[in-house]
Design an enzyme around this catalytic site. Structure first.
Site, mmCIF file in Angstrom:
data_model
loop_
_atom_site.group_PDB
_atom_site.id
_atom_site.type_symbol
_atom_site.label_atom_id
_atom_site.label_comp_id
_atom_site.label_asym_id
_atom_site.label_seq_id
_atom_site.Cartn_x
_atom_site.Cartn_y
_atom_site.Cartn_z
ATOM 1 C CD GLU A 75 -2.929 -1.195 0.136
ATOM 2 O OE1 GLU A 75 -2.873 -0.334 -0.746
ATOM 3 O OE2 GLU A 75 -3.674 -2.081 0.274
ATOM 4 C CE1 TYR A 85 -15.130 15.373 21.093
ATOM 5 C CE2 TYR A 85 -17.342 14.474 21.082
ATOM 6 C CZ TYR A 85 -16.273 15.359 21.830
ATOM 7 O OH TYR A 85 -16.640 15.888 22.718
#
Length: 224
Positions: free
Chosen positions: A72, A118
């Protein structure tokens, strides 16, 4: 000050202890100075990393030292190229976020809606990147070409990837994506109340996250 190698190992172990990195899944990276990146090796167990056995690369992806890097790597480099303020990247296969990545996106700019303050404060808008095989450089190129700001994305049928100015911030964003994904799945087909675009933009401006999505909550704000 904690050395980048030690900080990466400690953060990876913490995420694994939360159950967010099953098996040998997930990868983390952190900038080490201006020209180098430390990245977890391919097939690494995040709970048992060796700080002296991390992959070392430059920002062009050239392998400089250490074991073979995670496949990745292109995603990590894409976030670093998108914004020089990004100093760390976290990619996980955390269960709830993977499940959310299998659902249609909430909007073009965020797979996940502004359910909680949040999520907006610690993550911000999180686009869904179309499916590609793990490690596909084309998916990283899609991320790099996005024409709106973001510090996180969901990879379709794969999981979350987050970036931040510190490794702590990137890790906290990954945890928050898991939490908001769990809430989304818990709510199911219901139409929850969401933060309005104005509320989300105000939080993003105050906490330095990204929210430019203008989608109105529509029927989600109507009384039941």
């Amino acid at each position: 000050m904690t050395a980048p190698r030690d900080e990466l190992v400690r953060t990876a172990a913490h995420l694994a202890s939360l159950g967010l990195s099953p098996g040998s899944s997930g990868n983390l990276s952190v900038r080490d100075g201006d020209g180098r990146v430390l990245l977890t090796p391919t097939g690494a167990d995040l709970a048992a990393l060796d700080p002296d056995a991390l992959s070392v690369l430059d920002l062009d992806g050239t392998h400089l030292d250490g074991p073979r890097p995670s496949k990745e790597l292109p995603l990590h480099l894409a976030f670093y190229r998108r914004d020089p303020a990004n100093r760390a990247v976290v990619h996980l296969h955390s269960r709830q976020a993977v499940a959310a990545s299998c659902l249609p996106p909430w909007s073009a700019r965020s797979a996940l809606p502004p359910l909680t303050p949040y999520f907006v404060m610690r993550v911000g808008q999180t686009p869904l990147l179309p499916y590609a095989p793990p490690g596909d450089p084309g998916q990283a190129a899609d991320l790099e070409r996005l024409d709106f700001p973001c510090r996180a994305a969901l990879l379709q049928n794969h999981g979350p990837v987050t970036a931040g100015p510190t490794l702590k911030a990137a890790a906290e964003a990954a945890v928050e994506i898991e939490e908001v994904s769990a809430l989304l799945l818990l709510l199911g087909a219901r139409h929850p109340r969401l933060l309005t675009p104005a509320q989300a933009r105000a939080l993003a401006a105050r906490y330095g996250s990204c929210w430019t999505d203008e989608r109105e909550p529509e029927e989600a704000l109507r009384p039941a």
